[in-house]
Design a protein around this motif. Structure first.
Motif, PDB file in Angstrom:
ATOM      1  N   SER A 233     -45.485  35.865  -8.032  1.00 25.37           N
ATOM      2  CA  SER A 233     -45.869  34.392  -8.602  1.00 25.37           C
ATOM      3  C   SER A 233     -44.937  34.359  -6.801  1.00 25.37           C
ATOM      4  O   SER A 233     -43.352  35.222  -6.004  1.00 25.37           O
ATOM      5  N   VAL A 234     -44.882  32.999  -5.732  1.00 24.18           N
ATOM      6  CA  VAL A 234     -44.436  32.853  -4.903  1.00 24.18           C
ATOM      7  C   VAL A 234     -44.563  31.495  -4.171  1.00 24.18           C
ATOM      8  O   VAL A 234     -45.835  30.850  -4.516  1.00 24.18           O
ATOM      9  N   GLY A 235     -43.871  30.383  -3.820  1.00 24.19           N
ATOM     10  CA  GLY A 235     -44.005  29.228  -2.946  1.00 24.19           C
ATOM     11  C   GLY A 235     -43.445  28.748  -3.274  1.00 24.19           C
ATOM     12  O   GLY A 235     -43.498  27.531  -2.809  1.00 24.19           O
ATOM     13  N   GLU A 236     -43.188  27.979  -4.775  1.00 25.39           N
ATOM     14  CA  GLU A 236     -42.461  27.489  -5.388  1.00 25.39           C
ATOM     15  C   GLU A 236     -41.816  27.460  -6.670  1.00 25.39           C
ATOM     16  O   GLU A 236     -42.314  28.816  -7.868  1.00 25.39           O
TER      17      GLU A 236
ATOM     18  N   ASP B 130     -32.151  25.457   0.030  1.00 21.98           N
ATOM     19  CA  ASP B 130     -33.125  25.712  -1.139  1.00 21.98           C
ATOM     20  C   ASP B 130     -30.954  25.391  -2.035  1.00 21.98           C
ATOM     21  O   ASP B 130     -30.202  25.706  -1.809  1.00 21.98           O
TER      22      ASP B 130
ATOM     23  N   TRP C  52     -38.689  34.989  -4.363  1.00 19.37           N
ATOM     24  CA  TRP C  52     -37.833  33.552  -3.226  1.00 19.37           C
ATOM     25  C   TRP C  52     -37.617  34.098  -2.177  1.00 19.37           C
ATOM     26  O   TRP C  52     -37.156  35.209  -2.178  1.00 19.37           O
TER      27      TRP C  52
ATOM     28  N   ILE D 281     -46.429  32.905   5.874  1.00 21.37           N
ATOM     29  CA  ILE D 281     -45.828  34.013   6.006  1.00 21.37           C
ATOM     30  C   ILE D 281     -46.402  34.973   4.901  1.00 21.37           C
ATOM     31  O   ILE D 281     -45.878  35.537   5.049  1.00 21.37           O
TER      32      ILE D 281
ATOM     33  N   ILE E 200     -34.071  29.420  -8.420  1.00 27.48           N
ATOM     34  CA  ILE E 200     -33.862  28.264  -7.398  1.00 27.48           C
ATOM     35  C   ILE E 200     -34.515  26.969  -8.365  1.00 27.48           C
ATOM     36  O   ILE E 200     -35.316  26.944  -9.198  1.00 27.48           O
TER      37      ILE E 200
ATOM     38  N   ASP F 286     -40.888  36.890 -10.255  1.00 24.81           N
ATOM     39  CA  ASP F 286     -41.629  35.322  -9.663  1.00 24.81           C
ATOM     40  C   ASP F 286     -40.042  36.082  -8.584  1.00 24.81           C
ATOM     41  O   ASP F 286     -38.850  36.241  -8.543  1.00 24.81           O
TER      42      ASP F 286
ATOM     43  N   THR G  67     -43.484  26.707  10.831  1.00 26.03           N
ATOM     44  CA  THR G  67     -43.174  25.928   9.470  1.00 26.03           C
ATOM     45  C   THR G  67     -42.621  24.788   9.593  1.00 26.03           C
ATOM     46  O   THR G  67     -42.145  23.711  10.629  1.00 26.03           O
TER      47      THR G  67
ATOM     48  N   GLN H 229     -38.955  32.848   1.865  1.00 30.54           N
ATOM     49  CA  GLN H 229     -39.144  31.475   2.808  1.00 30.54           C
ATOM     50  C   GLN H 229     -39.578  32.137   4.556  1.00 30.54           C
ATOM     51  O   GLN H 229     -39.625  32.774   4.800  1.00 30.54           O
ATOM     52  N   THR H 230     -40.459  31.530   4.961  1.00 31.21           N
ATOM     53  CA  THR H 230     -40.641  31.560   6.341  1.00 31.21           C
ATOM     54  C   THR H 230     -39.890  32.309   7.249  1.00 31.21           C
ATOM     55  O   THR H 230     -39.119  33.305   7.859  1.00 31.21           O
TER      56      THR H 230
HETATM   57  C1  6R9 Z   1     -42.912  32.491   0.738  1.00 30.48           C
HETATM   58  C2  6R9 Z   1     -42.849  30.632   1.074  1.00 30.48           C
HETATM   59  C3  6R9 Z   1     -40.108  27.995   1.359  1.00 30.48           C
HETATM   60  C4  6R9 Z   1     -39.676  27.138   0.005  1.00 30.48           C
HETATM   61  C5  6R9 Z   1     -38.289  27.860   0.477  1.00 30.48           C
HETATM   62  C6  6R9 Z   1     -38.323  27.472  -1.686  1.00 30.48           C
HETATM   63  C7  6R9 Z   1     -39.957  27.761  -2.073  1.00 30.48           C
HETATM   64  C8  6R9 Z   1     -40.727  30.010  -2.534  1.00 30.48           C
HETATM   65  C9  6R9 Z   1     -39.915  29.915  -4.421  1.00 30.48           C
HETATM   66  C10 6R9 Z   1     -39.524  28.881  -3.683  1.00 30.48           C
HETATM   67  C11 6R9 Z   1     -39.030  28.657  -5.963  1.00 30.48           C
HETATM   68  C12 6R9 Z   1     -39.872  30.591  -5.848  1.00 30.48           C
HETATM   69  N1  6R9 Z   1     -39.853  28.437  -2.737  1.00 30.48           N
HETATM   70  N2  6R9 Z   1     -40.757  30.949  -3.102  1.00 30.48           N
HETATM   71  N3  6R9 Z   1     -38.976  28.338  -5.269  1.00 30.48           N
HETATM   72  N4  6R9 Z   1     -39.233  29.870  -6.559  1.00 30.48           N
HETATM   73  N5  6R9 Z   1     -40.529  31.843  -6.438  1.00 30.48           N
HETATM   74  O1  6R9 Z   1     -43.412  30.161  -0.071  1.00 30.48           O
HETATM   75  O2  6R9 Z   1     -42.334  30.290   2.371  1.00 30.48           O
HETATM   76  O3  6R9 Z   1     -43.872  28.261   3.157  1.00 30.48           O
HETATM   77  O4  6R9 Z   1     -41.685  29.183   4.102  1.00 30.48           O
HETATM   78  O5  6R9 Z   1     -41.582  28.189   2.322  1.00 30.48           O
HETATM   79  O6  6R9 Z   1     -40.764  27.771  -0.525  1.00 30.48           O
HETATM   80  O7  6R9 Z   1     -38.254  25.952  -1.481  1.00 30.48           O
HETATM   81  O8  6R9 Z   1     -37.556  27.277   0.323  1.00 30.48           O
HETATM   82  P1  6R9 Z   1     -41.995  28.698   2.808  1.00 30.48           P
END
Ligand code: 6R9
Length: 681
Positions: free
Chosen positions: A408-411, A526, A436, A333, A538, A434, A287, A438-439
């Motif tokens: 929902s995931v990723g941002e 974050d 939150w 991930i 977040i 939603d 990552t 990370q890898t």
């Molecule tokens: C699972 C995944 C991680 C980073 C993380 C953050 C952002 C992920 C989020 C979110 C706001 C959410 N992030 N989920 N921000 N709300 N529900 O995405 O892993 O690719 O490692 O990214 O993504 O900034 O630190 P990864």
């Protein structure tokens, strides 16, 4: 006793499974309280009277909590003797030592013994309406043949196999085959370029690569085997490449290449599982961080699997017999934890989505929900924002009555997208979670569920920490912020089983990145806000990592590529708010003196370089040529200022007193305006 698919076990075939079944029984006679109603794994915990008390205990007495859950949820061949041995200040994380198990047995064999005909995978192929189903029995057979094949070709326990494949059953079987024989896997997203793949193969020191002849996505064919051919030219460690056939088109095979399906047919359908220690490596996953070099995060066997399984069950309220649809690619991930390991550990039917949200039209997801009768749908905000723009009719065309939970995931998910997801996709009936994570965290850490069924969910907020998760917010002095209605750097005060153990070959970087900024705590990178009610939201990255369509990319990685162009003196890359992708890539480029080129030509060239060296999604949306960049007197580029300029927030430029030459900022602002107006016309 928790059984994965609701059937009673009639017979148990192998001694391995017999031993593991005995470990289930070990706890079944304990006293029960009403906690058992929502979390049977925790039934044996004394003095816990409800959900809130259980959550409290999972943090205050996390050892008892995780011990009980680990005994119930996983099949062990030898029970663990030490629940945890962690010291966050040194980046030391160990869970369930003494325990032995096999992850593929946990994901396959135990379900095959109870329900061999249960569907494990539904492969939603790129070609709409051509889905294929694989039972647990079939997936186990595929995994065993592949495990034997890898063993025959000298892949040993402790080796690392790189997998460069689209989301498909053979990719899942490849991951599980590695787990079966005790090899680690390193899945590289099939959208990465040959250079990016080569860098990951070299860093992981893989001698074996698994790929397909061609990929198919959104109706387009990609030459994955050719990309591997190019990549391995600069990977002296690679001895063999297994090639599966996704399409009928033959590819050139060299002496190094092995026709995978053909060879699998020659193998036995029984493959003795390696008995692994809890802390042996399960996989590496690369990552982006804030330097140019991606980091290979390391996850281990028991803790990771347990955490993926538990979060899958409770965040999404997954129940036996549900069809779970996570549309992430297995190269991320999210694909590892919620397409493969979490659902399979729970005996679920999991969907492998090979296509895009708009192929062949923007109804693709919801057509799939109707056809496959999906109960939980888990996707990315960028796709939701894109689909929202196409209008409600693409959703309403299809029957979505099977849906129970939307994830929902990723941002961050903006309120408009959240509301649309909830109101239109879920008909206002389904909780939107939603999530939150990370890898690095291995699984979901903060999400609105689990909580009481009627507990409020605030749009766009991840809200509640999962069992065993203890988030804190830090101020700029490194002090813990204790009040609510406050923002700070998001850290974790306690270890949990799913967290990454190290960075492959670079434990010092692991410590420096995650444990050194706030000694004794895990730093997520974050920022977050904690509301009056104590809910978390977040707010985004605090480092130089941006998030394009849910893909993490370090700005330094892009700068490294741009700076390789002979015409470029230096560059600075920043993210900006993009209505669909979440963030877009904006590059400032300073040319060397005396260079005479057409800016449009050079822009094209730089975009091509970034696509080729990293991946298409990292390619800049805007390239602004500048005479110089705003710098501090000590020579550091003031990225904060550049970020404000690209967001057109000139009021928010902040303190410019450390600037070496304030005129540089004016030039940058003018250049930005010129670029925008050129783009508008
Ligand atoms: C699972 C995944 C991680 C980073 C993380 C953050 C952002 C992920 C989020 C979110 C706001 C959410 N992030 N989920 N921000 N709300 N529900 O995405 O892993 O690719 O490692 O990214 O993504 O900034 O630190 P990864």
């Amino acid at each position: 006793m928790w059984l994965p698919c609701g059937c009673t076990s009639k017979y148990v075939a192998s001694s391995f499974a017999r031993r593991t079944l005995a470990s289930y029984l070990h706890v079944s006679g304990r006293s029960r309280c009403n906690v058992a109603a929502f979390m049977p794994e925790a039934a044996g915990l004394e003095g816990v009277s409800g959900r809130a008390a259980l959550r409290e205990l999972s943090v205050s007495n996390s050892e008892s909590f995780w011990a009980a859950v680990a005994r119930h949820r996983l099949c062990w061949s030898t029970p663990f003797h030490t629940v945890q041995d962690c010291d966050l200040s040194r980046g030391k994380i160990k869970w369930f030592e003494g325990g032995k198990l096999n992850v593929s047995v946990n994901c396959l064999d135990r379900h095959v013994h109870t329900c061999p005909e249960r569907v494990a995978l539904i492969w939603e192929r790129d070609e709409r309406g051509s889905e294929m189903k694989y039972t647990y029995g079939e997936l186990l057979e595929m995994t065993c043949r592949l495990g034997n094949l890898l063993r025959r070709h000298s892949v040993k326990r402790g080796d690392c196999v790189t997998i460069y494949m689209p989301t498909c059953p053979l990719a899942v079987a490849s991951m599980l085959a590695c787990a079966r024989i005790g090899a680690a896997h390193n899945v590289v997203f099939a959208g990465f370029s040959a250079d990016a793949l080569a860098e990951r193969i070299r860093d992981a020191q893989s001698s074996t690569v698994i790929t397909v002849n061609q990929g198919v996505r959104g109706g387009k064919v990609t030459e994955l085997k050719k990309t591997v051919d190019t990549a391995v030219q600069s990977c002296p460690t690679v001895k063999q490449v297994f090639v599966a056939m996704r399409t009928d088109n033959p590819v050139t095979m060299t002496a190094r290449d092995i026709a995978m399906e053909e060879e699998m047919l020659k193998e036995d359908v029984v493959c003795e599982p390696a008995v692994m220690n809890s802390e042996d490596v399960l996989f590496l996953l690369y990552t982006s961080g804030s330097t140019g070099k991606p980091k290979g995060l390391v996850h281990t066997q028991a803790g990771y699997l347990l955490y993926a399984a538990l979060t899958h069950r409770y965040v999404f309220s997954y129940h036996d017999g549900d069809v779970f649809g996570c549309v992430a690619d297995i190269g991320w991930i999210t694909g590892h934890s919620y397409v493969v390991y979490g659902p399979l550990a729970n005996g679920a039917t999991t969907v492998l989505f090979e296509s895009t949200p708009i192929y062949p039209d923007p109804g693709r997801y919801w057509d799939m929900v109707e056809r496959l009768k999906i109960n939980q749908f888990y996707g990315a905000p960028t796709a939701i924002r894109l689909l929202l723009k196409y209008g409600d009719q693409w959703v309403n065309k299809y029957d979505r009555s099977t849906l129970k939970t939307l994830g929902s995931v990723g941002e961050p998910i903006n309120t408009e997208a959240w509301e649309w997801y909830h109101r239109v996709v879920g008909d206002g009936r389904c909780p939107v979670v939603d999530t939150w994570w990370q890898t690095e965290t291995g699984g979901i850490c903060i999400a609105p569920r689990p909580s009481d069924p009627d507990a409020e969910i605030v749009p766009g907020m991840a809200m509640r920490p999962f069992f065993g998760i203890n988030p804190v917010l830090m101020d700029t002095e490194g002090e813990v912020l204790t009040s609510n209605n406050t923002s700070g750097a998001l850290c974790m005060a306690q270890p949990w089983p799913g967290m990454a153990r190290t960075i492959h070959n670079n434990h010092q970087r692991f410590i420096d990145t995650y444990f050194q900024p706030y000694p004794g705590y895990f730093f997520t990178g974050d920022g977050a806000y904690r509301s009056e009610e104590g809910y978390y939201q977040i707010t985004g990255r605090l480092d130089d990592v941006i998030n394009v369509s849910g893909h993490r990319i370090g700005t330094a990685e892009i700068e490294d590529v741009v700076n390789q162009c002979p015409a470029v003196a230096e560059s600075a890359v920043v993210g900006y708010t993009h209505s669909i992708k979440g963030q877009g890539v904006y590059a400032f480029v300073v040319l060397k003196k005396g260079i005479d080129v057409q800016e449009a030509d050079l822009s094209r060239q730089l975009n091509g370089m970034v696509s080729e060296k990293i991946a298409k999604y990292a390619s800049p949306d805007f390239i602004q040529f500048a005479k110089r960049l705003p710098k501090t007197r000590s020579g550091k580029i003031m990225r904060r200022v550049l970020r404000k300029v690209v967001e057109s927030d000139l009021e928010g430029l902040g303190d410019l007193s450390t600037l070496d030459d304030p005129a540089a900022v004016q030039e940058i602002i003018q250049g930005h305006e010129k670029l925008l107006s050129k783009n508008r016309s």
